[in-house]
Write an enzyme that holds these catalytic residues in place. Structure first.
Site, short mmCIF file in Angstrom:
data_model
loop_
_atom_site.label_atom_id
_atom_site.label_comp_id
_atom_site.label_asym_id
_atom_site.label_seq_id
_atom_site.Cartn_x
_atom_site.Cartn_y
_atom_site.Cartn_z
NE ARG A 1 -4.38 -1.38 -0.32
CZ ARG A 1 -4.60 -2.72 -0.65
NH1 ARG A 1 -3.60 -2.54 -1.83
NH2 ARG A 1 -4.94 -3.68 -0.69
CD GLU B 1 -3.25 3.17 -5.89
OE1 GLU B 1 -1.76 2.63 -5.68
OE2 GLU B 1 -4.08 2.19 -5.58
CG HIS C 1 -2.10 -0.61 -7.24
ND1 HIS C 1 -2.67 -0.57 -6.22
CD2 HIS C 1 -2.69 -2.85 -7.78
CE1 HIS C 1 -3.24 -1.77 -5.55
NE2 HIS C 1 -2.77 -2.51 -5.98
#
Length: 317
Positions: A234, A263, A284
């Site tokens: 994270r 994000e 990601h």
């Protein structure tokens, strides 16, 4: 069960959703959903499937039909778990689905850095080999992984997958105890020892109040000057300003980030605009091999089936 998938577009178009559809009386999929749209779209939903859409206490209280929230991920920081428990709403997540793909990504980045593959590919593409006075264009130095120390922060299925690959490269693997822990469990090292001794540090721990800002200025100052940091967990685990300073001043050698604290990130994010050779950022995607995406959807289907049968598999609350 009336089921609503709030952010289907977080999965590739070719992923098969039949495992979910078979468990639902009706399935409505939205590409993306803004927090303000959740109540309207889910007013009659008994099951909500959400990857990253925020489900706070106020939203959950406005959904009296809701019985189950299936998080289409491992992390559950996008839902108020306490409120869900108080309202009698079960929550499931999906753990271990990326046990192959995240380690693959971690080592793709490690190998690219240690073997300098992009640089050496470019040397040949730019015609340097025919111009060489010797049989080789040495270019940037490469280093072997054997006998390097890999430090793992977090030791779930993903970290264990990374460890397995590291052992095949004859690397030394060390596992961190929780930062600030009074005692160190057998088979682990203190967080400070890991920072000081690891050549590569790979983060695999969840985001909690204790881990936000875990990699801060003090932690970075303890790392080796040639150390490599990889974050596939994270974004909030890393203090962006501290990392930027450490990279700019060669306090550590290299960083790879697959996650950021917001994000999608703003276009003016300080790390996206850093323009540093020793920083690589991907969007990601470490989890997102096609096989892992399909496994995740299939597990959600099994979670729904287990819930209907009264089971507690993968139940968070």
């Amino acid at each position: 069960m009336n089921t609503v998938f709030l952010d289907r577009d977080t999965f590739s178009p070719g992923i098969n959703f039949s495992a979910i559809a078979q468990q639902a009386d009706s399935l409505t999929c939205y590409g993306m959903t803004q927090p303000a749209e959740v109540v309207t779209r889910c007013r009659d939903a008994e099951v909500i499937i959400s990857n990253k859409v925020l489900l706070n206490a106020d939203t959950l209280r406005q959904l009296p039909a809701l019985k189950l929230v299936c998080i289409a991920a491992t992390g559950t920081n996008n839902i108020d778990l306490k409120a869900a428990q108080e309202l009698g709403i079960a929550v499931t997540n999906v753990a271990g689905y990326a046990r192959h793909t995240v380690p693959q990504y971690v080592f793709a980045q490690i190998l690219a850095h240690y073997s300098q593959t992009e640089h050496h590919n470019q040397n040949t593409a730019q015609g340097l080999w025919p111009q060489s006075p010797t049989f080789v264009v040495l270019g940037n130095p490469m280093y072997q992984l054997a006998h390097k120390t890999l430090g793992l922060v977090g030791y779930g299925a993903l970290a264990k997958g990374v460890e397995k690959i590291a052992q095949a490269f004859d690397m030394k693997v060390i596992i961190s105890e929780h930062a600030g822990a009074a005692t160190v469990r057998p088979g682990r090292v203190s967080f400070d020892e890991l920072l000081a001794t690891a050549d590569i540090i790979s983060l695999h721990c969840p985001q909690t109040p204790d881990t936000v800002g875990l990699i801060n200025a003090a932690a970075l100052a303890k790392m080796k000057p040639n150390a490599m940091l990889i974050n596939t967990a994270r974004g909030a685990l890393v203090d962006n300003q501290a990392l930027l300073h450490a990279l700019q001043n060669k306090q550590i050698g290299y960083a790879v980030l697959d996650v950021l604290e917001q994000e999608p990130p703003p276009a003016d994010h300080i790390l996206l605009n850093a323009k540093l050779d020793n920083l690589k950022i991907t969007a990601h995607i470490a989890w997102a091999c096609q096989e892992a995406q399909q496994d995740l959807i299939n597990i959600i289907g099994r979670n729904m089936q287990s819930f209907k049968a009264g089971g507690r598999d993968n139940r968070v609350v």
